[in-house]
Enzyme design. Structure first.
Site, mmCIF file in Angstrom:
data_model
loop_
_atom_site.group_PDB
_atom_site.id
_atom_site.type_symbol
_atom_site.label_atom_id
_atom_site.label_comp_id
_atom_site.label_asym_id
_atom_site.label_seq_id
_atom_site.Cartn_x
_atom_site.Cartn_y
_atom_site.Cartn_z
ATOM 1 N N GLY A 333 0.838 -1.192 0.000
ATOM 2 C CA GLY A 333 0.000 0.000 0.000
ATOM 3 C C GLY A 333 0.868 1.233 0.000
ATOM 4 O O GLY A 333 0.636 2.191 -0.738
ATOM 5 N N ALA A 334 1.896 1.196 0.849
ATOM 6 C CA ALA A 334 2.825 2.320 0.956
ATOM 7 C C ALA A 334 4.041 1.845 1.725
ATOM 8 O O ALA A 334 4.017 0.779 2.328
ATOM 9 C CB ALA A 334 2.166 3.490 1.691
ATOM 10 N N GLU A 336 7.336 3.261 4.267
ATOM 11 C CA GLU A 336 7.806 4.376 5.087
ATOM 12 C C GLU A 336 9.283 4.699 4.906
ATOM 13 O O GLU A 336 9.976 4.968 5.884
ATOM 14 C CB GLU A 336 7.517 4.079 6.562
ATOM 15 C CG GLU A 336 8.327 2.918 7.165
ATOM 16 C CD GLU A 336 7.641 1.562 7.083
ATOM 17 O OE1 GLU A 336 6.789 1.379 6.198
ATOM 18 O OE2 GLU A 336 7.974 0.688 7.897
ATOM 19 N N ASN A 337 9.813 4.694 3.689
ATOM 20 C CA ASN A 337 11.198 5.130 3.480
ATOM 21 C C ASN A 337 11.372 6.469 4.183
ATOM 22 O O ASN A 337 10.557 7.370 4.004
ATOM 23 C CB ASN A 337 11.487 5.317 1.994
ATOM 24 C CG ASN A 337 11.008 4.154 1.167
ATOM 25 O OD1 ASN A 337 11.385 3.021 1.405
ATOM 26 N ND2 ASN A 337 10.125 4.426 0.201
ATOM 27 N N GLU A 370 2.044 5.981 7.534
ATOM 28 C CA GLU A 370 3.442 6.071 7.098
ATOM 29 C C GLU A 370 4.184 7.179 7.831
ATOM 30 O O GLU A 370 5.362 7.024 8.173
ATOM 31 C CB GLU A 370 3.520 6.289 5.588
ATOM 32 C CG GLU A 370 2.832 5.208 4.756
ATOM 33 C CD GLU A 370 3.245 3.798 5.109
ATOM 34 O OE1 GLU A 370 4.424 3.599 5.456
ATOM 35 O OE2 GLU A 370 2.393 2.886 5.060
ATOM 36 N N HIS A 373 5.379 6.206 11.182
ATOM 37 C CA HIS A 373 6.597 5.391 11.152
ATOM 38 C C HIS A 373 7.880 6.237 11.156
ATOM 39 O O HIS A 373 8.954 5.701 11.431
ATOM 40 C CB HIS A 373 6.654 4.573 9.856
ATOM 41 C CG HIS A 373 5.947 3.250 9.890
ATOM 42 N ND1 HIS A 373 6.112 2.344 10.900
ATOM 43 C CD2 HIS A 373 5.110 2.658 9.003
ATOM 44 C CE1 HIS A 373 5.403 1.246 10.619
ATOM 45 N NE2 HIS A 373 4.774 1.413 9.475
HETATM 46 ZN ZN LIG Z 1 3.506 0.198 8.241
#
Ligand SMILES: [Zn+2]
Length: 928
Positions: A333-334, A336-337, A370, A373
């Site tokens: 989904g995504a 968190e870079n 995100e 995170h």
């Molecule tokens: Zn996550």
């Protein structure tokens, strides 16, 4: 990462729904034809991880020690402190070249340095010592361990060394590592870009590195890109210089000290919003050219969340900028870079004026998740992959908190009940697992990206937060972050910080929820003015668990909150139920009792029949989340055979006046589950039954919004119309939908955005070739990610075999993106019209699917097998996986097979009785 969809998926009981990311299947759950389909929310996962032994019952500290001596971890004789990486991708040939200088500390004299690298070719290996010594070495890759061995002619003596490495690699199409994504612009021209997805263990595919979360380092990145292309990494660019014909080198500032899985590189023809300043941090939303007009909503949500978390955590955002990037091909989904969060387009870009409440909520959720995170996960990181659950559970919990603060009117904690119920669906299986388990090979953690990690994990954190109080909980989180910033931590470190803040023994309360699978069914009986409470593990297939006869009886410390009406007055009592049974004294005999008041507890309630009846007669006294729990728990007990399905169907009559969309979600989800269980000839009766239940509420709301109406009511309208038009096969709704769609074609503002998805789904259910052709065209020329998804999944909602086969075929011919294809197959698999076809299709095309779908997609796709609830299908399904050597990681396949067993057993036990019951009830219904 974020998994994809929560709500969209469904809820319940295995009753369907589905979303990527956010997840939706559950105990016996399967997505449903009612809820809008999934969008992915989940994160990463590979198709073929090793099986995990999660029966380890040692305490967490013991486990931690055990895993230090683990052949899957790199030797600590040489550890990195800084990487300077220069990468030059060639988008035309889908390759890249790289150079890196890694500053390492050599702790013991070594001739060989081991680090991680996969599918890279080395062009240079050199080591430079503290005294200027230069050694040339040779690289040899070991694919079995994902390592490269750098061998030198003489020993590297202890001290600070620099390794200089040259390498080249491929921009793959597998949506992991450093990969290629493509998209068409408005004129139909194809453009190519490159992006990264490293969690959990794919940074090693992009550059040689010590690819373990505890081996944090500073990263200095330079990307060489063609003129006209944007380059993005974790920090802001600090320098640009020419680098050959029509190319330039973009150098980024140093990152914080962080783990390799958080590094990101993105190169493409991108555009962004104007930055919005949040404190000292500029926040931008990025997308491919031509989509900037869809970025404003996420920018607003992102700015709110960044500010919210700075205050909640009490620590300023640790980076120098925050970019949110929409990537056209994206498996999770995504992700968190740090400072460069990547998203699937549906999770970030939206036409706010044309989107439904659910679509907007999903974006707010994922953005919040995100950004949460950036501190919890990025600033403080799990020491090893067994801690992934806490990373994800906590981000999910924080996502709710932030979205609830941003839009209190959305009542996000109420709709979280849907997610909690989905987790209970899986956790009610014998094949469930503890939230935290021992992870030896890092790939074992891929199986942690599931409902138990995200939803059960967030549920038990919410339960703990409510138990010790929100302010105390926040204080504990702040302590934890301050104690461990820029470093790594374990679950026990969070308990220590929360214990310090609360003065309570947190592990005693939490260990049962975290280190053991399952959850309790709390039995409630009234004896005069006392309540007698019991607990036992709830399972759909009953006790004992196969092969676990010698297991001790599992007991939890259950924070039970009871609200009772006594002489017309509400009374609330709390009790930590630690034994198998206990009594709770009330001031007098109760008229009714709700035994999970506020709905925060991760347990189900079984009321004695008299109490259940009195509660069902007083629904007005219950909060929506409590009504939700009543329906969800009652249906789960019907699935388990503890209550009759007829009793459940009778109960739904009390909900005709229901006004909460989550409660409707669980009711309709349960009816969709019943729809899959019954024989085809009982379907008409079920459709009439659905109309009987849902029509009064739908008629009350009508088709058009009223002034002053809130967003939730608008979404409920869409949900009810969809339930009637699809599951209820309601001819009047279908006729009106046809008319409304005609008006929409002339004027796209003619249909309210929450109603439009219902209109489209209804027309698919009732329509044929003409509608199919129309929706296919609209899918091809969609103007927003939401519109694309809506029409894509409409193609799975038809009844005609010929049309559904066309849809399935499109998952293989490249027309449907590989990131979506497994979800599309699943959507057909859970449709009563499509499941037989989809199953045949999978059997016939498995080898092709295996080749072209992203590996992470199979877990999602096979989630749909639990809809194949006939004994002959079940037998085929059970034979199929071993015959093709398919594993889905952890216990996931076992869970799907057990959900299927639950469904087959439910069908065997209940289908005939349900058919007789529905026939009787429908005959007695007043004719309209
Ligand atoms: Zn996550």
């Amino acid at each position: 990462m974020c998994a994809p969809t929560r709500h969209i998926h469904a809820p319940l009981h295995g009753v369907n729904g589905g979303s990527p990311d956010r997840r939706g299947r559950a105990g016996a759950t399967v997505p449903d034809e009612w809820y809008p389909p999934p969008g992915p929310r989940e994160d990463a996962s590979r198709a073929v991880p090793t099986v995990v032994d999660d029966t380890d019952r040692r305490s967490a500290p013991e486990r931690g020690r055990g895993s230090d001596v683990n052949s899957h971890r790199l030797p600590r004789t040489v550890v990195p402190s800084r990487y300077d990486i220069r990468l030059e991708p060639d988008l035309d040939t889908a390759t890249y070249t790289g150079e890196e200088a890694v500053q390492v500390e050599v702790r013991d004299e070594v001739n060989e340095v081991q680090l991680n690298a996969v599918e890279l070719s080395f062009t240079r290996v050199e080591a430079e010592g503290p005294d200027g010594t230069r050694l040339e070495g040779a690289a040899s890759l070991d694919p079995a361990t994902d390592r490269v061995h750098l061998r030198f002619p003489r020993a590297l003596h202890p001290g600070e060394w620099t390794l200089r490495l040259g390498f080249c690699g491929t921009l793959n199409d597998q949506l992991h590592g450093f990969y290629r994504s493509s998209f068409k612009d408005a004129e139909g021209r194809t453009h190519v870009m490159a992006a990264t997805q490293f969690e959990a263990v794919d940074a090693r595919r992009a550059f040689p590195c010590w690819d373990e979360p505890a081996l944090k380092a500073v990263f200095g990145v330079t990307l060489v890109v063609p003129d006209g292309y944007t380059a993005i990494s974790n920090s802001a660019p600090i320098r640009e210089e020419p680098a050959g014909p029509a190319r330039r080198a973009v150098t980024f500032g140093d990152t914080i000290r962080m783990s390799t899985y958080l590094v990101a590189f993105i190169v493409g023809e991108l555009e962004s919003t104007e930055p919005v300043m949040v404190g000292k941090t500029p926040l931008r939303v990025w997308c491919v050219q031509g989509k900037r007009h869809l970025a404003a909503y996420a920018r607003t949500a992102g700015a709110f969340c960044l500010d919210f978390f700075e205050h909640y955590y009490g620590i300023p955002y640790p980076g120098d900028k925050l970019d949110l990037l929409a990537i056209p091909d994206f498996a999770a989904g995504a992700m968190e870079n740090f400072g460069a969060i990547t998203f699937r387009e549906t999770a970030l870009l939206v036409d706010e004026g044309a989107a439904s409440h659910g679509e907007l909520e999903r974006i707010a959720d994922v953005v919040a998740h995100e950004i949460a995170h950036m501190w919890f996960g990025d600033l403080v990181t799990m020491a090893w992959w067994n801690g992934i659950w806490l990373n994800e559970a906590f981000a999910t919990f924080m996502e709710m908190l932030a979205v609830d603060a941003w839009k209190p009117e959305w009542q996000r904690w109420v709709s979280f009940g849907v997610s909690r119920a989905a987790a209970m669906g899986v956790d009610g299986l014998h094949a469930s697992r503890p939230i935290e388990y021992d992870v030896r090979a890092p790939r074992d953690c891929e199986a942690m990206f599931d409902l138990l990690t995200y939803e059960k994990g967030a549920s038990v954190l919410r339960m703990l937060e409510q138990h010790i109080g929100p302010d105390t909980f926040r204080e504990g989180v702040r302590l934890y972050l301050r104690w461990h910033e820029y470093e790594n931590a374990e679950t026990t470190d969070l308990w220590k910080a929360l214990g310090e803040a609360s003065g309570q023994p947190i592990p005693e309360v939490m260990d049962g929820w975290v280190f053991h699978p399952g959850y309790p069914l709390v039995g409630v009986r009234a004896e005069g003015s006392r309540l007698h409470l019991t607990q036992r593990r709830f399972t759909y297939l009953g006790d004992p668990a196969p092969g676990s006869a010698d297991e001790p009886v599992q007991l939890w410390r259950v924070p039970v909150t009871v609200r009772a009406s006594i002489a017309g007055q509400p009374v609330e009592r709390k009790l930590l139920l630690a034994a198998a049974e206990d009594d709770l004294a009330l001031p007098g005999p109760p008229e009714w009792v709700v035994a999970n008041a506020g709905g925060h507890g991760f347990y189900r309630v079984a009321y004695e029949p008299a109490l259940l009846d009195r509660l069902a007669s007083n629904l007005g006294a219950l909060a929506p989340i409590e009504r939700f729990g009543l329906v969800s728990d009652t249906f789960a007990q019907a699935q388990a055979g503890d209550l009759s399905a007829e009793g459940f169907l009778d109960l739904t009559a009390r909900f005709r006046d229901e006004t909460d969309r989550n409660v409707w979600a669980v009711v309709v989800g349960a009816l969709a589950y019943v729809n899959r269980a019954i024989d085809d000839d009982a379907r008409e009766s079920l459709e009439a039954f659905v109309r009987d239940r849902a029509r009064p509420a739908a008629l009350r709301l009508g088709w058009d919004p009223r002034p002053g109406e809130n967003e939730l009511t608008r979404q409920l309208r869409g949900d009810l119309l969809r339930a009637l038009g699809v599951l209820g096969d309601d001819p009047e709704i279908q006729a009106e939908a046809r008319e409304r769609y005609a008006r929409y074609r002339a004027d796209e503002h003619a249909v309210e955005p929450n109603v439009l998805p219902a209109v489209i789904a209804t027309l698919a259910r009732a329509g044929g070739e003409a509608e199919y052709a129309e929706f296919l065209e609209r899918f091809r020329h969609a103007r927003s990610p939401q519109e694309e998804q809506r029409y894509l999944y409409a193609l799975t909602g038809f009844r005609q075999a010929e049309l559904l086969n066309q849809t399935l075929q499109r998952t293989l011919d490249g027309e449907i993106r590989s990131q979506d294809a497994p979800f599309v197959v699943r959507a057909v698999l859970v449709s009563v019209w499509g499941r037989a076809l989809a199953w045949e299709f999978i059997k016939g095309h498995w080898e092709t699917m295996r080749r072209i779908f992203p590996p992470s997609g199979f877990r999602r796709m096979f989630d749909g097998i639990s809809a194949l609830v006939r004994p002959e299908w079940e037998a085929e399904v059970r034979a199929f996986f071993p015959a093709h050597g398919i594993e889905l990681g952890g216990k996931i396949l076992d869970q799907y097979l057990e959900q299927l067993r639950v469904g087959v057993r439910f069908r065997e036990r209940e289908a005939a009785r349900i058919a007789a019951y529905l026939g009787r009830v429908v005959r007695e219904m007043p004719t309209r």
